[in-house]
Design a protein around this motif. Structure first.
Motif, PDB file in Angstrom:
ATOM      1  N   ASP A  39       0.845  -1.192   0.000  1.00 38.71           N
ATOM      2  CA  ASP A  39       0.000   0.000   0.000  1.00 38.71           C
ATOM      3  C   ASP A  39       0.886   1.249   0.000  1.00 38.71           C
ATOM      4  O   ASP A  39       1.002   1.966   0.994  1.00 38.71           O
ATOM      5  N   ILE A  40       1.523   1.495  -1.155  1.00 38.06           N
ATOM      6  CA  ILE A  40       2.460   2.614  -1.263  1.00 38.06           C
ATOM      7  C   ILE A  40       1.963   3.603  -2.318  1.00 38.06           C
ATOM      8  O   ILE A  40       1.151   3.267  -3.178  1.00 38.06           O
ATOM      9  N   THR A  41       2.476   4.833  -2.228  1.00 42.13           N
ATOM     10  CA  THR A  41       2.172   5.864  -3.226  1.00 42.13           C
ATOM     11  C   THR A  41       3.458   6.274  -3.906  1.00 42.13           C
ATOM     12  O   THR A  41       4.424   6.684  -3.239  1.00 42.13           O
ATOM     13  N   VAL A  42       3.467   6.144  -5.228  1.00 44.56           N
ATOM     14  CA  VAL A  42       4.641   6.505  -6.033  1.00 44.56           C
ATOM     15  C   VAL A  42       4.327   7.783  -6.805  1.00 44.56           C
ATOM     16  O   VAL A  42       3.354   7.838  -7.561  1.00 44.56           O
ATOM     17  N   GLY A  43       5.122   8.808  -6.604  1.00 41.46           N
ATOM     18  CA  GLY A  43       4.951  10.045  -7.354  1.00 41.46           C
ATOM     19  C   GLY A  43       5.665   9.949  -8.688  1.00 41.46           C
ATOM     20  O   GLY A  43       6.804   9.488  -8.755  1.00 41.46           O
ATOM     21  N   LEU A  44       4.991  10.364  -9.752  1.00 49.11           N
ATOM     22  CA  LEU A  44       5.583  10.357 -11.088  1.00 49.11           C
ATOM     23  C   LEU A  44       5.464  11.758 -11.683  1.00 49.11           C
ATOM     24  O   LEU A  44       4.355  12.246 -11.930  1.00 49.11           O
ATOM     25  N   LEU A  45       6.599  12.404 -11.888  1.00 46.55           N
ATOM     26  CA  LEU A  45       6.643  13.750 -12.444  1.00 46.55           C
ATOM     27  C   LEU A  45       7.265  13.698 -13.836  1.00 46.55           C
ATOM     28  O   LEU A  45       8.449  13.385 -13.980  1.00 46.55           O
ATOM     29  N   LEU A  46       6.468  13.999 -14.867  1.00 45.80           N
ATOM     30  CA  LEU A  46       6.956  13.996 -16.242  1.00 45.80           C
ATOM     31  C   LEU A  46       7.021  15.437 -16.761  1.00 45.80           C
ATOM     32  O   LEU A  46       6.304  16.317 -16.277  1.00 45.80           O
ATOM     33  N   GLU A  89       8.412  22.407 -10.045  1.00 45.86           N
ATOM     34  CA  GLU A  89       8.837  22.618  -8.657  1.00 45.86           C
ATOM     35  C   GLU A  89       7.631  22.599  -7.719  1.00 45.86           C
ATOM     36  O   GLU A  89       7.685  22.016  -6.632  1.00 45.86           O
ATOM     37  N   THR A  90       6.540  23.230  -8.152  1.00 46.04           N
ATOM     38  CA  THR A  90       5.310  23.228  -7.357  1.00 46.04           C
ATOM     39  C   THR A  90       4.738  21.814  -7.229  1.00 46.04           C
ATOM     40  O   THR A  90       4.297  21.394  -6.154  1.00 46.04           O
ATOM     41  N   GLN A  91       4.761  21.064  -8.336  1.00 44.77           N
ATOM     42  CA  GLN A  91       4.262  19.692  -8.319  1.00 44.77           C
ATOM     43  C   GLN A  91       5.100  18.811  -7.396  1.00 44.77           C
ATOM     44  O   GLN A  91       4.565  17.976  -6.662  1.00 44.77           O
ATOM     45  N   LEU A  92       6.410  19.003  -7.430  1.00 43.97           N
ATOM     46  CA  LEU A  92       7.296  18.234  -6.560  1.00 43.97           C
ATOM     47  C   LEU A  92       7.027  18.562  -5.097  1.00 43.97           C
ATOM     48  O   LEU A  92       6.940  17.663  -4.246  1.00 43.97           O
ATOM     49  N   GLN A  93       6.867  19.839  -4.793  1.00 44.15           N
ATOM     50  CA  GLN A  93       6.585  20.237  -3.419  1.00 44.15           C
ATOM     51  C   GLN A  93       5.262  19.651  -2.941  1.00 44.15           C
ATOM     52  O   GLN A  93       5.132  19.240  -1.776  1.00 44.15           O
ATOM     53  N   GLN A  94       4.268  19.603  -3.835  1.00 42.32           N
ATOM     54  CA  GLN A  94       2.978  19.024  -3.468  1.00 42.32           C
ATOM     55  C   GLN A  94       3.128  17.552  -3.101  1.00 42.32           C
ATOM     56  O   GLN A  94       2.506  17.076  -2.139  1.00 42.32           O
ATOM     57  N   MET A  95       3.959  16.838  -3.853  1.00 42.64           N
ATOM     58  CA  MET A  95       4.169  15.424  -3.540  1.00 42.64           C
ATOM     59  C   MET A  95       4.893  15.253  -2.206  1.00 42.64           C
ATOM     60  O   MET A  95       4.614  14.311  -1.453  1.00 42.64           O
ATOM     61  N   ILE A  96       5.813  16.167  -1.923  1.00 46.53           N
ATOM     62  CA  ILE A  96       6.484  16.130  -0.612  1.00 46.53           C
ATOM     63  C   ILE A  96       5.471  16.384   0.493  1.00 46.53           C
ATOM     64  O   ILE A  96       5.441  15.679   1.513  1.00 46.53           O
ATOM     65  N   ASP A  97       4.614  17.394   0.283  1.00 54.25           N
ATOM     66  CA  ASP A  97       3.583  17.716   1.273  1.00 54.25           C
ATOM     67  C   ASP A  97       2.602  16.560   1.457  1.00 54.25           C
ATOM     68  O   ASP A  97       2.103  16.329   2.572  1.00 54.25           O
ATOM     69  N   ASP A  98       2.323  15.846   0.369  1.00 56.08           N
ATOM     70  CA  ASP A  98       1.406  14.712   0.431  1.00 56.08           C
ATOM     71  C   ASP A  98       2.060  13.453   1.001  1.00 56.08           C
ATOM     72  O   ASP A  98       1.394  12.420   1.176  1.00 56.08           O
ATOM     73  N   LYS A  99       3.360  13.523   1.244  1.00 58.18           N
ATOM     74  CA  LYS A  99       4.124  12.428   1.850  1.00 58.18           C
ATOM     75  C   LYS A  99       4.052  11.148   1.027  1.00 58.18           C
ATOM     76  O   LYS A  99       3.806  10.049   1.554  1.00 58.18           O
ATOM     77  N   VAL A 100       4.263  11.285  -0.291  1.00 60.00           N
ATOM     78  CA  VAL A 100       4.361  10.082  -1.110  1.00 60.00           C
ATOM     79  C   VAL A 100       5.571   9.286  -0.641  1.00 60.00           C
ATOM     80  O   VAL A 100       6.461   9.814   0.043  1.00 60.00           O
ATOM     81  N   ASP A 101       5.638   8.032  -1.018  1.00 57.48           N
ATOM     82  CA  ASP A 101       6.707   7.166  -0.520  1.00 57.48           C
ATOM     83  C   ASP A 101       7.986   7.261  -1.335  1.00 57.48           C
ATOM     84  O   ASP A 101       9.086   7.050  -0.808  1.00 57.48           O
ATOM     85  N   VAL A 102       7.867   7.535  -2.621  1.00 55.35           N
ATOM     86  CA  VAL A 102       9.032   7.635  -3.504  1.00 55.35           C
ATOM     87  C   VAL A 102       8.618   8.485  -4.698  1.00 55.35           C
ATOM     88  O   VAL A 102       7.435   8.502  -5.077  1.00 55.35           O
TER      89      VAL A 102
END
Length: 368
Positions: A39-46, A89-102
């Motif tokens: 049960d993990i969340t993977v962030g994908l930024l393209l 940069e905003t999208q990356l920060q959002q993923m950090i704030d959302d505490k994705v796993d990787v």
């Protein structure tokens, strides 16, 4: 492998990697005791939408593989920056704030994103650089052999010019975006083949890889050099090749010079069939995206043996040395091997390529 990869079929490449233990390193969710469950969340930024591969291939292939690896319990949080570094940069920060796993990151601007990568690191979130080598404390990197891409393009261009090529032949180089580190490697690889063989009459670094920028640059080159004096055009990717062809046709050129490309986009494959574009570079997006998903899941679940098997190469960035990496080989795509590459790998069906406009050209090549 750098030289061999130019001529072998894609299926052979996959077999050779499997033999090295890379593609066979996936395992299932029971092959070790993970530090995190499925049960993990993977962030994908393209990075962009101008190149259709990201939304059409990379994202869905990556998402499907994550689901398979996590028994449909893992999720992918996806964002595309549409060529805007501040947006990413905003999208990356959002993923950090959302505490994705990787986070798997394909950077718009490899240098500008370094601060965001550091923030992720400080938050305990691993970052895997995908396709483009981002700066900052990344945990791993996966991409195609970018210098080989340029070598394949340069060598193909010389082959297209033919045995009569000499240093007086003038070519135009349409390189990629100056903010993309891959573009520098493509250019370097191409120049290794071209220098001393032809004259680079004009060379452009094309902002954001946009076809309209390449078209404008090419129009300028035609005006300065003269259309009849251009023996060939090095285009770093297919989208820009389309813009280059438009500029040449607008200048009244009917007998197009050899033009390279990269990414095997559908319009480019059709242009290759019709003879408007000489070649593209085929890169197995399924192979890259699936391996990236395997790396991300293995990293966050603490499956070190699997992760190490997937990252046997080492590369350096301006900010880090000996980054665990996987460099995927490539193949030159020409009229001769369309059936053995993009069709055989189910990237396109013959019916996708051989529309009414290209029916006769396909028939001449035995494609149906």
């Amino acid at each position: 492998m750098r030289r061999i990869a130019i001529s072998v079929a894609t299926s052979s490449l996959i077999l050779s990697l499997a033999g090295c233990g890379v593609l066979g390193a996936t395992g299932d969710s029971d092959d070790a005791t993970p530090t995190k469950g499925n049960d993990i969340t993977v962030g994908l930024l393209l990075p962009e939408k101008a190149n259709t591969r990201y939304d059409k291939f990379d994202h869905p292939i990556f998402e499907k593989k994550v689901a398979a690896l996590t028994r449909n319990q893992g999720t992918v949080q996806y964002a595309n920056a549409d060529a805007s570094a501040p947006t990413q940069e905003t999208q990356l920060q959002q993923m950090i704030d959302d505490k994705v796993d990787v986070i798997v990151l394909d950077a718009v601007d490899a240098h500008a994103i370094a601060g965001g990568v550091q923030k992720a690191k400080d938050a305990g979130i691993p970052v895997i650089a995908y396709d483009r080598l981002a700066e900052g404390p990344i945990d791993a990197y996966i991409s195609f052999d970018n210098e080989l891409v340029g070598e394949v393009q340069g060598r193909s261009l010389l082959e297209a010019i033919g045995s009569g090529a000499d240093s007086s032949d003038k070519i135009v180089m349409m390189n990629g975006s100056p903010t993309d580190p891959n573009a520098k490697q493509f250019k370097q690889g191409a120049l290794e083949e071209l220098e001393g063989q032809v004259t680079v009459a004009r060379s452009y670094d094309t902002k954001d890889w946009k076809p309209e920028n390449a078209e404008a640059n090419m129009a300028e080159a035609i005006k300065e050099i003269g259309a009849d004096n251009i023996a060939a055009v090095y285009s770093a990717n297919d989208g820009m090749a389309g813009g280059i062809i438009k500029a040449l046709e607008d200048a009244g050129v009917t007998d197009l010079p050899p033009i390279t490309g990269q990414d095997a986009e559908l319009p480019a494959v059709q242009r290759i069939i019709s003879g408007e574009q000489y070649m593209s570079v085929y890169k197995s997006y399924p192979q890259e995206a699936e391996a990236a998903a395997e790396m991300a899941v293995a990293r966050v679940q603490g499956r070190d043996i699997q992760f190490d098997a997937l990252t046997r190469d080492r590369v350096d960035s301006p900010t880090a040395k000996d980054i665990p990496s996987q460099l995927v080989p490539v193949i030159a795509l020409t009229q001769e091997n369309i059936e053995d590459t993009v069709i055989a790998d189910d990237i396109f069906k013959a019916s996708d390529i051989c529309t009414a406009k290209y029916k006769d050209d396909c028939a001449a090549l035995g494609l149906n």
